[in-house]
Design a protein around this motif. Structure first.
Motif, PDB file in Angstrom:
ATOM      1  N   ALA A 196      50.146  46.771  49.599  1.00 21.89           N
ATOM      2  CA  ALA A 196      50.484  48.091  50.126  1.00 21.89           C
ATOM      3  C   ALA A 196      51.838  48.030  50.819  1.00 21.89           C
ATOM      4  N   ALA A 197      52.050  46.939  51.561  1.00 17.75           N
ATOM      5  CA  ALA A 197      53.314  46.773  52.277  1.00 17.75           C
ATOM      6  C   ALA A 197      54.473  46.605  51.301  1.00 17.75           C
ATOM      7  N   GLN A 198      54.213  45.868  50.223  1.00 16.69           N
ATOM      8  CA  GLN A 198      55.248  45.667  49.214  1.00 16.69           C
ATOM      9  C   GLN A 198      55.628  46.982  48.557  1.00 16.69           C
ATOM     10  N   LEU A 199      54.624  47.829  48.386  1.00 17.55           N
ATOM     11  CA  LEU A 199      54.865  49.080  47.671  1.00 17.55           C
ATOM     12  C   LEU A 199      55.488  50.148  48.572  1.00 17.55           C
ATOM     13  N   ARG A 200      55.129  50.139  49.849  1.00 19.18           N
ATOM     14  CA  ARG A 200      55.595  51.204  50.731  1.00 19.18           C
ATOM     15  C   ARG A 200      56.360  50.670  51.931  1.00 19.18           C
ATOM     16  N   ALA A 201      57.373  49.875  51.747  1.00 19.20           N
ATOM     17  CA  ALA A 201      58.165  49.336  52.860  1.00 19.20           C
ATOM     18  C   ALA A 201      57.264  48.708  53.925  1.00 19.20           C
ATOM     19  N   ALA A 202      57.760  48.575  55.119  1.00 19.25           N
ATOM     20  CA  ALA A 202      56.998  47.865  56.149  1.00 19.25           C
ATOM     21  C   ALA A 202      56.081  48.795  56.920  1.00 19.25           C
ATOM     22  N   GLU A 203      54.795  48.609  56.689  1.00 21.23           N
ATOM     23  CA  GLU A 203      53.774  49.361  57.416  1.00 21.23           C
ATOM     24  C   GLU A 203      52.794  48.344  57.949  1.00 21.23           C
ATOM     25  N   PRO A 204      52.227  48.582  59.133  1.00 21.40           N
ATOM     26  CA  PRO A 204      51.253  47.605  59.637  1.00 21.40           C
ATOM     27  C   PRO A 204      50.073  47.460  58.681  1.00 21.40           C
ATOM     28  N   GLU A 213      36.226  41.485  47.140  1.00 21.29           N
ATOM     29  CA  GLU A 213      36.424  42.535  48.150  1.00 21.29           C
ATOM     30  C   GLU A 213      35.996  43.896  47.602  1.00 21.29           C
ATOM     31  N   SER A 214      36.008  44.055  46.285  1.00 27.00           N
ATOM     32  CA  SER A 214      35.542  45.293  45.654  1.00 27.00           C
ATOM     33  C   SER A 214      34.080  45.183  45.239  1.00 27.00           C
ATOM     34  N   GLN A 215      33.362  44.230  45.840  1.00 28.23           N
ATOM     35  CA  GLN A 215      31.917  44.076  45.615  1.00 28.23           C
ATOM     36  C   GLN A 215      31.570  43.673  44.184  1.00 28.23           C
ATOM     37  N   ILE A 216      32.493  42.995  43.521  1.00 25.91           N
ATOM     38  CA  ILE A 216      32.195  42.488  42.181  1.00 25.91           C
ATOM     39  C   ILE A 216      32.012  40.977  42.278  1.00 25.91           C
ATOM     40  N   ARG A 263      35.524  49.557  35.404  1.00 27.27           N
ATOM     41  CA  ARG A 263      34.099  49.585  35.745  1.00 27.27           C
ATOM     42  C   ARG A 263      33.680  50.877  36.443  1.00 27.27           C
ATOM     43  N   TYR A 264      34.485  51.297  37.432  1.00 29.62           N
ATOM     44  CA  TYR A 264      34.053  52.400  38.310  1.00 29.62           C
ATOM     45  C   TYR A 264      34.895  53.670  38.181  1.00 29.62           C
ATOM     46  N   GLY A 265      35.966  53.633  37.400  1.00 30.13           N
ATOM     47  CA  GLY A 265      36.870  54.781  37.327  1.00 30.13           C
ATOM     48  C   GLY A 265      37.994  54.632  38.332  1.00 30.13           C
ATOM     49  N   SER A 266      39.051  55.438  38.152  1.00 29.04           N
ATOM     50  CA  SER A 266      40.217  55.268  39.023  1.00 29.04           C
ATOM     51  C   SER A 266      39.973  55.888  40.390  1.00 29.04           C
ATOM     52  N   GLY A 267      40.695  55.376  41.382  1.00 28.00           N
ATOM     53  CA  GLY A 267      40.593  55.906  42.734  1.00 28.00           C
ATOM     54  C   GLY A 267      39.649  55.120  43.628  1.00 28.00           C
ATOM     55  N   VAL A 268      38.948  54.170  43.071  1.00 22.58           N
ATOM     56  CA  VAL A 268      37.990  53.376  43.861  1.00 22.58           C
ATOM     57  C   VAL A 268      38.678  52.167  44.482  1.00 22.58           C
ATOM     58  N   TYR A 269      39.613  51.603  43.757  1.00 19.81           N
ATOM     59  CA  TYR A 269      40.255  50.360  44.185  1.00 19.81           C
ATOM     60  C   TYR A 269      41.220  50.580  45.346  1.00 19.81           C
ATOM     61  N   ARG A 270      41.172  49.683  46.325  1.00 19.61           N
ATOM     62  CA  ARG A 270      42.129  49.700  47.428  1.00 19.61           C
ATOM     63  C   ARG A 270      43.014  48.469  47.351  1.00 19.61           C
ATOM     64  N   PRO A 271      44.339  48.645  47.283  1.00 14.81           N
ATOM     65  CA  PRO A 271      45.214  47.470  47.256  1.00 14.81           C
ATOM     66  C   PRO A 271      45.154  46.712  48.579  1.00 14.81           C
ATOM     67  N   GLU A 301      50.633  37.795  44.299  1.00 12.89           N
ATOM     68  CA  GLU A 301      49.671  38.701  44.931  1.00 12.89           C
ATOM     69  C   GLU A 301      49.695  40.068  44.226  1.00 12.89           C
ATOM     70  N   LEU A 302      50.894  40.513  43.909  1.00 13.25           N
ATOM     71  CA  LEU A 302      51.066  41.789  43.219  1.00 13.25           C
ATOM     72  C   LEU A 302      50.446  41.745  41.812  1.00 13.25           C
ATOM     73  N   LEU A 303      50.672  40.652  41.090  1.00 12.88           N
ATOM     74  CA  LEU A 303      50.073  40.480  39.764  1.00 12.88           C
ATOM     75  C   LEU A 303      48.551  40.570  39.858  1.00 12.88           C
ATOM     76  N   ALA A 304      47.989  39.817  40.817  1.00 14.64           N
ATOM     77  CA  ALA A 304      46.532  39.786  40.986  1.00 14.64           C
ATOM     78  C   ALA A 304      46.011  41.174  41.338  1.00 14.64           C
ATOM     79  N   ASP A 305      46.772  41.866  42.181  1.00 11.74           N
ATOM     80  CA  ASP A 305      46.363  43.203  42.598  1.00 11.74           C
ATOM     81  C   ASP A 305      46.296  44.161  41.417  1.00 11.74           C
ATOM     82  N   ARG A 306      47.322  44.115  40.538  1.00  6.59           N
ATOM     83  CA  ARG A 306      47.351  45.046  39.415  1.00  6.59           C
ATOM     84  C   ARG A 306      46.222  44.751  38.441  1.00  6.59           C
TER      85      ARG A 306
END
Ligand SMILES: [Zn+2]
Length: 241
Positions: free
Chosen positions: A223-231, A78-81, A210-218, A196-201
């Motif tokens: 994202a839901a696990q980290l920030r309560a329930a969001e669509p 998904e990150s084009q790798i 590879r690309y520096g921080s700020g490029v990766y999107r969880p 899923e969280l392990l794989a994400d980290r």
């Protein structure tokens, strides 16, 4: 002219000899591709007749390692790798075959996924292993990202002589994603959302490397696990921005 040349070759020889004396094992030439790699070789530990760590109350290591590896592979794609999955099912692959797969890639890094085991049930925490100096940066980054998981325990970054690390010609790390012999960590390993969280980290650490921080999107799940329930929102592949 003869004398200086002789001196130079003697110095060179002495230098090479001192290098050889430092390492107890044959070390292949490692190409530091950690800032240029286009491919990640994702290695799920064990498989088939080799269950890895096995406890009555939990899934065998080979199963949870494969699941984390597959989730990791998905996130990297998904990150084009590009990814090469050493195994994508419950099959036994000898270590030498794994080494052959990792070293066939010209511009890659190698990440092996394992879970740990100990006779001491209290032993817990994440550990990341490497062998060549070129792998230290990636190993540290992965360990750092894993440590952002709430209540995680830091087992540290260490060198190891594991064959898949020692014989790698590219940066290569092995991640121990917690102890299956520890009740709390085994319970977590059983939970797909935690895997899923392990794989994400781990994916974020690799993309950052590879690309520096700020490029990766969880992923939405994380994202839901980290920030309560969001669509759940759709993923924007990092390379397409
Ligand atoms: Zn293992």
């Amino acid at each position: 002219m003869t004398m200086p040349r002789l001196v130079i070759s003697f110095v060179t020889l002495a230098f090479v000899a001192s290098l050889a004396a430092c390492s107890t094992v044959r070390t292949s030439n490692v190409k530091n591709t950690s800032k240029t790699f286009t491919t990640v070789v994702v290695d799920a530990g064990h498989g088939g007749k080799d269950s890895g760590a096995y406890r009555r109350y939990g899934p065998p290591e080979k199963m949870v390692a494969l699941d984390v590896a597959q989730r990791l592979g998905q996130k990297l794609r998904e990150s084009q790798i590009k990814t090469i999955m050493v195994r994508d099912s419950d099959v036994f692959i000898p270590l030498n075959d794994r080494v052959a797969i990792e070293n066939k890639q010209k511009n890659a890094v190698f990440v092996s996924i394992h879970f740990n085991d100990s006779r001491t049930r209290r032993a817990r925490g994440f550990e990341t292993y490497y062998h060549s100096g070129a792998s230290l940066d990636l190993a540290s980054r992965i360990q750092q990202k894993l440590m952002t998981i709430p209540n995680s325990s830091n087992g540290g970054v260490h060198t190891a002589n594991f064959r898949v690390l020692r014989l790698a010609s590219c940066p290569a790390v092995l991640v121990e994603c917690g102890y299956l012999s520890n009740r709390a960590e085994a319970n977590q390993a059983r939970d797909w959302e935690y895997r899923e969280l392990l794989a994400d980290r781990i994916a974020e650490a690799i993309v950052d490397e590879r690309y520096g921080s700020g490029v990766y999107r969880p992923s939405p799940q994380v994202a839901a696990q980290l920030r309560a329930a969001e669509p759940a929102s759709s993923i924007t592949p990092a390379g397409s921005r």
